[in-house]
Structures are given as C-alpha cells and as structure tokens.
Write an enzyme that holds these catalytic residues in place. Structure first.
Site, short mmCIF file in Angstrom:
data_model
loop_
_atom_site.label_atom_id
_atom_site.label_comp_id
_atom_site.label_asym_id
_atom_site.label_seq_id
_atom_site.Cartn_x
_atom_site.Cartn_y
_atom_site.Cartn_z
N ASP A 169 -30.75 -10.42 -13.10
CA ASP A 169 -29.89 -11.24 -12.79
C ASP A 169 -30.36 -12.24 -11.67
O ASP A 169 -29.62 -12.21 -10.45
CB ASP A 169 -28.53 -10.87 -12.77
CG ASP A 169 -27.56 -12.28 -12.87
OD1 ASP A 169 -28.01 -13.22 -13.44
OD2 ASP A 169 -25.99 -12.18 -12.79
N LYS A 194 -31.01 -15.46 -11.70
CA LYS A 194 -30.80 -16.92 -11.83
C LYS A 194 -31.93 -17.78 -11.35
O LYS A 194 -31.65 -18.75 -10.27
CB LYS A 194 -29.48 -17.25 -11.14
CG LYS A 194 -28.23 -16.52 -11.54
CD LYS A 194 -26.90 -16.92 -11.07
CE LYS A 194 -25.86 -16.13 -11.86
NZ LYS A 194 -25.64 -14.67 -11.74
N LYS A 202 -27.59 -4.16 -15.21
CA LYS A 202 -27.84 -5.29 -14.62
C LYS A 202 -28.09 -5.37 -13.26
O LYS A 202 -27.40 -4.70 -12.32
CB LYS A 202 -26.57 -6.25 -14.91
CG LYS A 202 -26.91 -7.82 -14.12
CD LYS A 202 -25.88 -8.61 -14.61
CE LYS A 202 -24.52 -8.76 -13.52
NZ LYS A 202 -24.69 -9.42 -12.41
N THR A 232 -19.44 -20.20 -12.63
CA THR A 232 -17.91 -20.09 -12.84
C THR A 232 -17.03 -20.22 -11.57
O THR A 232 -15.94 -20.60 -11.71
CB THR A 232 -17.14 -18.71 -13.37
OG1 THR A 232 -17.92 -17.60 -12.90
CG2 THR A 232 -17.66 -18.84 -14.76
N ASP A 276 -36.23 -23.55 -9.77
CA ASP A 276 -37.17 -24.13 -9.06
C ASP A 276 -38.12 -24.98 -9.84
O ASP A 276 -37.68 -25.33 -11.09
CB ASP A 276 -38.13 -23.07 -8.30
CG ASP A 276 -38.72 -23.50 -7.02
OD1 ASP A 276 -39.03 -24.50 -6.92
OD2 ASP A 276 -39.00 -22.44 -6.23
N ARG A 329 -16.91 -3.14 -12.40
CA ARG A 329 -16.02 -2.27 -11.76
C ARG A 329 -15.06 -1.38 -12.75
O ARG A 329 -14.90 -0.21 -12.46
CB ARG A 329 -15.17 -3.10 -10.95
CG ARG A 329 -16.04 -3.75 -9.62
CD ARG A 329 -15.41 -4.71 -8.93
NE ARG A 329 -15.44 -6.00 -9.74
CZ ARG A 329 -14.77 -6.85 -9.32
NH1 ARG A 329 -14.16 -7.15 -8.04
NH2 ARG A 329 -14.99 -8.19 -10.08
#
Ligand code: C5P
Length: 235
Positions: free
Chosen positions: A63, A65, A36, A122, A68, A213
């Site tokens: 990614d 997002k 990603k 989130t 517009d 991670r």
C-alpha cells in the site's frame, strides 16, 4: 462463499512493528492468504519486509499509494512488482497517463501485479477538497477518479464499504473492489467511521476486505481471523 474464497477475501493490515508483524504472520501462516504492508513498514524495512511475508506463504498488498510523474511511476510500479507486490496502490489524482504508465510498469515486470486506485483519501472532506480547488462533491469526485483510474488501466479501487455497491455498478463485475473500514458485529469501532461487517461489505460488492485491528489487536488473532472466515462462509 467457499472456505478458500473467504480466506482469499481477507487482507490483514500489518500496522505494527516488524517484529510484531513477523510474529503475527507466523501464527497466521497457512490460514490467512493476504497481508497489507504500508509505508511505515516499507520505508523502514523495504523489499525485505515483502520477502519475509512471501517466505511465510502470504500474498502482499503493498500500500504505497504511488503518485509522481508518469515516467517515475512506471519505474516504481515495475520495481514494486518485481519486489513481490501482488496488489499495489496508486493515486487516481495522478491522472490517466500516470496510471497507464503504472500499468505498463507492472506489465513489463510480468509478475501479474494488480493496481488498485485510491480516489479521494477518506481523511478529506468537502472543505479539504475545496481548499485544493476541487469544487465537485466528494461523492462526484470519488466516482470521477474511480472511473478514470479503471479506464486508464487500474485493476480496481479501494473504497469504503458504503461506496462498494455504487462502485460495483459503476465499474462492472470485473473490477477489484477492496474495502477497509470493516468491523465484525460487536467489535471495537476505534477511529473508523463508515464501517460495515465483513458479510455486509461482500454482499455490497466488495471483492476483498482490509481488516486490521479486529484481527491484529484481538487477544487471539487466529480465532478472530477464523471467525471472520466463518461469517463469510455462512453468509
Ligand atoms: O485497523 P483497521 O481495520 O481500521 O485497519 C484498516 C486498514 O485500512 C489500515 O491499514 C488503514 O490505514 C487502512 N485504511 C482505512 N481507511 C481508509 C483507507 C485505508 O482504514 N479509508
């Protein structure tokens, strides 16, 4: 789950510098399938970053997002798709027309890019939603936006593993459900709150897992990745 399916279900989040990302990808090349690339890497290094991942044999979840006006999003989705994004994220909040133009953009590119909708970030809680004039609960808003997005042409959504089974029920068997917030048993939880193990997230209905991670910061990222593959195969 078969070994190849398990590898295909793991998306490694490259939240690091370009040099670190390339070094990690060299180690994982031929073993992992997906990476990603987020805004931090992309806005600095651009489509070249995607090319470099693809050259190492990876599929790319870009990614970005997108959010517009529909005309702009059609062009953005077209460009991202031509630039090598296999998965591309888009905000459900942009509405049905924006999402269907995004879908039109990837169809026009003809590369098979799939669109993943973001519902409620989130990082936003009930108070944050209320402050922008949304009075329904977070859960209701997530359901509304997920349904709207998939109805308008998104191939799937991104959600927490806690929401995966609800989303699977709502969106049906074909929808792509991609979950971050994954922690193998015993791993450092870090700043993640609503977490699940890889096997639990898949059992709940996730199609793919975004894992950062627990792999990227492991002393041996390859063996961390392989033990997650093992967990999924055994489950
Ligand atoms: O390192 P970790 O496994 O927590 O990384 C998860 C990845 O998924 C990061 O790139 C993070 O930005 C992203 N993400 C998340 N939680 C969300 C949405 C995206 O952790 N709700």
């Amino acid at each position: 789950m078969l070994d190849a399916e398990a590898r295909d279900a793991i998306i490694i989040a490259l939240d690091m510098s370009r040099e670190e990302a390339l070094e990690l990808c060299d180690k994982l090349s031929g073993k992992a399938v997906w990476v990603k690339v987020g805004m931090t890497l992309f806005y600095r290094y651009g489509p070249q970053m995607v090319d470099e991942m693809r050259a190492r044999g990876f599929k790319v979840f870009l990614d970005l997002k997108l959010h517009d006006i529909p005309f702009q999003i059609r062009g953005a989705a077209y460009s991202a798709s031509l630039g090598g994004a296999d998965l591309l994220s888009i905000h459900g909040l942009g509405g049905a027309q924006m999402i269907s133009e995004g879908r039109a953009g990837v169809e026009e590119a003809g590369k098979g890019t799939q669109l993943l909708a973001i519902s409620v970030l989130t990082s936003m809680d009930q108070d944050a939603l209320a402050s922008i004039g949304v009075t329904s609960s977070v859960a209701e808003e997530v359901r509304r936006l997920a349904k709207l997005a998939v109805g308008a042409g998104a191939h799937g959504i991104v959600c927490s593993p806690q929401e995966a089974s609800d989303m699977r029920q709502l969106l049906g068997p074909e929808a792509l459900i991609v979950c971050p917030g994954i922690r193998p048993a015993g791993a450092d939880v870090g700043d993640q709150a609503r977490i699940a193990t890889p096997a639990a997230a898949i059992a709940a209905g996730a199609s793919k897992l975004v894992i950062g991670r627990p792999i990227t910061k492991a002393e041996d990222p390859v063996s961390a990745f392989e033990s997650i593959v093992d967990e999924l195969v055994r489950a």
